[in-house]
Design a protein around this motif. Structure first.
Motif, PDB file in Angstrom:
ATOM      1  N   GLN A  31      -0.776   0.415 -15.344  1.00  0.00           N
ATOM      2  CA  GLN A  31      -0.670   0.279 -13.825  1.00  0.00           C
ATOM      3  C   GLN A  31       0.412  -0.809 -13.404  1.00  0.00           C
ATOM      4  N   ILE A  33       3.244  -3.025 -11.473  1.00  0.00           N
ATOM      5  CA  ILE A  33       3.957  -2.959 -10.218  1.00  0.00           C
ATOM      6  C   ILE A  33       5.009  -4.058 -10.360  1.00  0.00           C
ATOM      7  N   GLN A  35       7.316  -0.620 -10.175  1.00  0.00           N
ATOM      8  CA  GLN A  35       7.479   0.586 -11.087  1.00  0.00           C
ATOM      9  C   GLN A  35       8.462   0.335 -11.951  1.00  0.00           C
ATOM     10  N   GLU A 508       8.177  -3.869  -5.130  1.00  0.00           N
ATOM     11  CA  GLU A 508       8.786  -2.573  -5.653  1.00  0.00           C
ATOM     12  C   GLU A 508       9.963  -2.077  -4.899  1.00  0.00           C
ATOM     13  N   SER A 512      12.539  -1.412  -7.821  1.00  0.00           N
ATOM     14  CA  SER A 512      12.295   0.009  -8.501  1.00  0.00           C
ATOM     15  C   SER A 512      13.553   0.686  -7.645  1.00  0.00           C
ATOM     16  N   SER A 516      12.377   6.368  -7.246  1.00  0.00           N
ATOM     17  CA  SER A 516      11.075   6.396  -8.101  1.00  0.00           C
ATOM     18  C   SER A 516      10.084   5.966  -7.059  1.00  0.00           C
ATOM     19  N   ARG A 517      10.356   5.601  -5.988  1.00  0.00           N
ATOM     20  CA  ARG A 517       9.235   4.796  -4.906  1.00  0.00           C
ATOM     21  C   ARG A 517       8.336   6.304  -4.388  1.00  0.00           C
ATOM     22  N   SER A 521       1.335   6.870  -5.436  1.00  0.00           N
ATOM     23  CA  SER A 521       1.445   6.052  -6.658  1.00  0.00           C
ATOM     24  C   SER A 521       1.311   4.647  -6.710  1.00  0.00           C
ATOM     25  N   PHE A 522       2.108   4.046  -5.948  1.00  0.00           N
ATOM     26  CA  PHE A 522       1.908   2.745  -5.560  1.00  0.00           C
ATOM     27  C   PHE A 522       0.395   2.405  -5.046  1.00  0.00           C
ATOM     28  N   ARG A 525      -1.503   2.254  -7.993  1.00  0.00           N
ATOM     29  CA  ARG A 525      -1.460   1.075  -8.860  1.00  0.00           C
ATOM     30  C   ARG A 525      -1.883  -0.378  -8.075  1.00  0.00           C
TER      31      ARG A 525
END
Ligand code: ACM
Length: 549
Positions: A31, A33, A35, A508, A512, A516-517, A521-522, A525
């Motif tokens: 997990q 951050i 990512q 992020e 990142s 991928s954002r 998912s964020f 995490r």
């Protein structure tokens, strides 16, 4: 008898070891951050035991000590730094020139060993931050001594999208002691951000000791009282307390903070506001104002008519101040403010009008540009570059200036189109003094002057490269920054509450890749990250991270 013990010990070691070698991991073990660019889950876990050492060459001892403190705090083992070359059972930090990005790193964890490589020590530091997030959350409390600390095997290759990843803190409206500033720096480092924009001077307080001008802090660092609550906003009348308020950082303290940040690969950009937001300086040295005053360190929030007079004496005063500032801060950038400078006093001043005529300027906006360009010339001659708020575009940009776009994104677009570097801090997405939710959803939130709000999801969905820029122009967008104006934050726990979890979202955004954002998912995490906040004792807006609907 002795041999039997040895034998039993060996059997135990082998079976325990095998247990970790064969262990399979789940996605919730990873997990991280922000990512990472590339992450491949692997089978097995590295077991940290009392024999584990950190292998690092001399030039990486700062990073090795940081990691060693983390691991020793977590386990109670003496995880020292060693020159030995045996990787097995150890954590190795190494420089690797084949890694392209200066801030990039590779983190490889296997059952047998951990290797973190980076092109620079900074990249390795970010590898350590990822490793930290692979470890049990209990490590953060520094109290639980974990007997069997294991780390899931992984291959990570990672580097940031933007080179400028910043957080700002206004210490003018409210003053935060060095211990709080260090906590803020720790937060920035944990998020792999690399810049702390320290807003050191304001109408309500001058916060940096300047040896040549002691009255800046003797007088300028203290106000006689402070506006109460929401006084002055939404038609509320002004009421003030009569409690003297203030504080400042000595030059020794500044050096201590700069060194502290440097160890965590954070550059501190100091901001010395000019020509406006200068009431506190003028209260101390009225001779650099346009009128006879009287001047006072402001007790309320807002914008003030006080502005430096464009005299040779003022330029000498500011250059003396900046000379001391340069001596304290190694940063390439010095922020010179430039925002919200009302021009009324210049309109009325015979001297300012004379300068406009003498220099062939069109109006007071061009006089501000002349003012800023002179300061820029001085700083450039001393090897530094300026950053200014987007008002510095108004009378024409100083030749080498970087623009901080705060009144939306238009200033950033205009500056990039003119070939100037830009840092995006639009109020809509990057002002963390705003509320975190709409009024009807707000459960708990300290008062804030602005009625606007910015949710964590809105921050997460922010895209720093504005539409309409060509690929070439987009290269001038160096990154983004979260701003924290502290009119309504008398204590540091409120600062933490306001930035968390929004700075986690911003981290992020700036690290990142755009592709991928992914908010779901964020958000998932983030649930681990908030447990980390809890273990670290951070204050944060719990209600803003409940479920994502
Ligand atoms: C600003 O918010 N005045 C830059």
């Amino acid at each position: 008898m002795k041999n039997l013990f040895v034998l039993v010990g060996l059997v135990c070691f082998c079976s325990c070891s095998n247990k970790y070698q064969d262990m399979s991991n789940e996605s919730h073990d990873y997990q991280i951050i922000p990512q990472p660019e590339y992450l491949s889950m692997q089978q097995g876990r590295f077991l940290l035991n009392s024999a584990t050492k950190i292998i690092a060459e001399e030039s990486l001892h700062n990073e090795a000590s940081y990691l060693s403190d983390l691991l020793e705090g977590a386990t109670g083992f003496d995880v020292g730094i060693s020159k030995e070359t045996e990787e097995k059972g150890n954590v190795k930090l190494e420089l690797d020139a084949s890694i392209k990005n200066d801030e990039g790193y590779v983190l490889s964890v296997s059952f047998e060993r951990i290797i973190i490589s980076g092109k620079t020590a900074q990249g390795i530091f970010y590898g350590i931050q990822s490793l930290r997030q692979l470890m049990p959350i209990d490590i953060e409390s520094r109290q639980t001594k974990i007997k069997e600390l294991t780390i899931p095997a992984v291959e990570i290759r990672d580097s940031p999208r933007f080179s400028y990843r910043g957080m700002h803190l206004d210490v003018g409206r409210h003053f935060f002691p060095v211990s709080d500033v260090k906590k803020y720096i720790d937060l920035i480092a944990m998020h792999k951000m690399n810049t702390f924009h320290w807003h050191l001077t304001e109408d309500q307080g001058w916060r940096i000791e300047i040896k040549k001008y002691p009255r800046l802090t003797e007088i300028g660092a203290y106000r006689k009282g402070t506006a109460i609550g929401l006084a002055g906003t939404r038609n509320a009348p002004y009421t003030y307390d009569t409690i003297p308020y203030g504080g400042f950082y000595t030059q020794e303290e500044i050096k201590e903070v700069v060194a502290y940040a440097g160890k965590q690969h954070i550059t501190i950009i100091p901001e010395i506001e000019l020509p406006g937001h200068s009431s506190a300086a003028l209260a101390a040295y009225p001779e650099f104002g346009n009128t006879k005053g009287p001047y006072e360190v402001a007790k309320r929030w807002g914008i003030f008519k006080e502005i430096y007079a464009p005299t040779e004496e003022t330029f000498a005063f500011l250059e003396d101040i900046l000379t001391e500032v340069i001596g304290l801060f190694p940063s390439k950038f010095i922020h010179i403010g430039g925002d919200e400078a009302l021009k009324d006093e210049w309109e009325k001043s015979a001297y300012a009008q004379e300068v406009i005529k003498r220099e062939g300027l069109k109006d007071e906006h061009e006089l501000q540009s002349y003012f800023i360009a002179r300061i820029e010339k001085f700083l450039n001659a001393n090897g530094r570059d300026i950053i200014g708020w987007d008002e510095i575009l108004e009378g024409g940009l100083a030749p080498n200036a970087t623009v901080m776009s705060w009144r939306g994104i238009d200033g950033g677009i205009a500056a990039a189109k003119q070939g100037h570097n830009v840092i995006m801090t639009p109020g809509t997405h990057c002002y963390f003094d705003y509320y975190q939710e709409a009024e009807e959803k707000r459960i708990e939130e300290p008062i804030t002057g602005s009625v606007r709000f910015t949710t964590v999801e809105k921050v997460y969905n922010y895209e720093p490269i504005p539409e309409g820029l060509t690929n070439e122009e987009a290269k001038f967008i160096l990154g983004a920054q979260g701003n924290v104006w502290t009119e309504y934050m008398p204590t540091y726990d409120i600062v933490e509450y306001k930035v968390l979890p929004r700075m986690t979202a911003l981290s992020e955004v700036v690290w990142s890749s755009k592709e991928s954002r992914d908010w779901e998912s964020f958000h998932s995490r983030l649930q681990s990250m908030v447990k980390r906040y809890d273990a670290l004792g951070y204050n944060y807006a719990k209600y803003s991270i409940i479920s994502p609907d």
